[in-house]
Motif scaffolding. Structure first.
Motif, mmCIF file in Angstrom:
data_model
loop_
_atom_site.group_PDB
_atom_site.id
_atom_site.type_symbol
_atom_site.label_atom_id
_atom_site.label_comp_id
_atom_site.label_asym_id
_atom_site.label_seq_id
_atom_site.Cartn_x
_atom_site.Cartn_y
_atom_site.Cartn_z
ATOM 1 N N GLY A 58 -3.656 8.642 -6.624
ATOM 2 C CA GLY A 58 -3.641 8.628 -5.169
ATOM 3 C C GLY A 58 -3.871 10.028 -4.630
ATOM 4 O O GLY A 58 -3.986 10.988 -5.395
ATOM 5 N N ASN A 59 -3.922 10.146 -3.282
ATOM 6 C CA ASN A 59 -4.147 11.475 -2.711
ATOM 7 C C ASN A 59 -3.156 11.841 -1.616
ATOM 8 O O ASN A 59 -3.262 12.888 -1.016
ATOM 9 N N ASN A 60 -2.185 10.945 -1.330
ATOM 10 C CA ASN A 60 -1.096 11.280 -0.411
ATOM 11 C C ASN A 60 0.023 10.261 -0.611
ATOM 12 O O ASN A 60 -0.152 9.272 -1.314
ATOM 13 N N PHE A 84 1.106 7.942 1.062
ATOM 14 C CA PHE A 84 0.907 6.610 1.629
ATOM 15 C C PHE A 84 0.024 5.715 0.768
ATOM 16 O O PHE A 84 -0.155 4.548 1.087
ATOM 17 N N ASN A 85 -0.563 6.256 -0.297
ATOM 18 C CA ASN A 85 -1.434 5.421 -1.137
ATOM 19 C C ASN A 85 -1.291 5.737 -2.624
ATOM 20 O O ASN A 85 -2.269 5.821 -3.345
ATOM 21 N N ILE A 86 -0.075 5.841 -3.093
ATOM 22 C CA ILE A 86 0.159 6.115 -4.508
ATOM 23 C C ILE A 86 0.150 4.796 -5.274
ATOM 24 O O ILE A 86 0.914 3.888 -4.970
ATOM 25 N N THR A 87 -0.720 4.710 -6.259
ATOM 26 C CA THR A 87 -0.810 3.517 -7.094
ATOM 27 C C THR A 87 -0.219 3.823 -8.464
ATOM 28 O O THR A 87 -0.526 4.848 -9.064
ATOM 29 N N SER A 100 -1.084 -3.150 -11.525
ATOM 30 C CA SER A 100 -1.125 -2.018 -10.597
ATOM 31 C C SER A 100 -0.457 -2.424 -9.302
ATOM 32 O O SER A 100 -0.557 -3.575 -8.886
ATOM 33 N N ARG A 101 0.202 -1.459 -8.669
ATOM 34 C CA ARG A 101 0.775 -1.716 -7.361
ATOM 35 C C ARG A 101 0.962 -0.401 -6.624
ATOM 36 O O ARG A 101 1.128 0.651 -7.230
ATOM 37 N N ILE A 102 0.927 -0.490 -5.314
ATOM 38 C CA ILE A 102 1.230 0.647 -4.456
ATOM 39 C C ILE A 102 2.747 0.821 -4.503
ATOM 40 O O ILE A 102 3.472 -0.152 -4.305
ATOM 41 N N SER A 149 6.474 2.456 -3.287
ATOM 42 C CA SER A 149 7.097 2.884 -2.036
ATOM 43 C C SER A 149 8.324 3.733 -2.317
ATOM 44 O O SER A 149 8.832 3.745 -3.440
#
Length: 139
Positions: free
Chosen positions: A113-115, A117-120, A132-134, A136
């Motif tokens: 990811g790059n921030n 709010f979008n870490i996988t 895979s999942r985002i 939180s």
């Protein structure tokens, strides 16, 4: 050194590396940004947890799945929970949000990811399944 000897040495090296990795879980940093890193530790549910690593961009850290200080159950297929704190683009970890990710004790966890709010988190489980999942923040 002959061609056959070189091939044999290469095959032995690959086999020994595979055997070593098949006895460990690994956490991989595939974040965007050369200075992006994270601190990963096994969740506090294990009082003897010894897996506490800063993992820089493009690197990985591994721990034997049968070591009860890395995996409380000592079994490949059991889920290991990790607290992950991110330092995107070299930012300090002080006061940073902690996220929860998990993977099997004999698997490989890839974070990308790059921030925040979008870490996988992608887990390549010990049994060959991949999910895979985002992720939180920890509540």
């Amino acid at each position: 050194m002959t061609c056959c000897t070189k091939f044999l040495l290469m095959a032995i090296t690959v086999l020994s590396l595979w055997l070593q990795l098949s006895r460990a879980y690994c956490v991989y940093n595939r974040l965007d940004g050369a200075d992006s890193y994270f601190y990963a530790k096994e969740r506090e549910v294990n009082p003897r947890a010894s897996f506490k690593k800063q993992i820089n961009n493009g690197e990985s850290e591994c721990c034997p799945w049968n070591n009860r200080e890395c995996n409380l159950s000592g079994r490949r297929e059991v889920t290991v929970d990790f607290h992950i704190t991110f330092g995107f683009f070299g930012a300090s970890l002080e006061g940073a949000t902690t996220f929860l990710a998990f993977c099997s004790g004999g698997g490989g966890l890839v974070l990308s990811g790059n921030n925040i709010f979008n870490i996988t988190a992608t887990c390549n489980h010990a049994n060959g399944n991949v999910n895979s999942r985002i992720i939180s923040p920890v509540q």
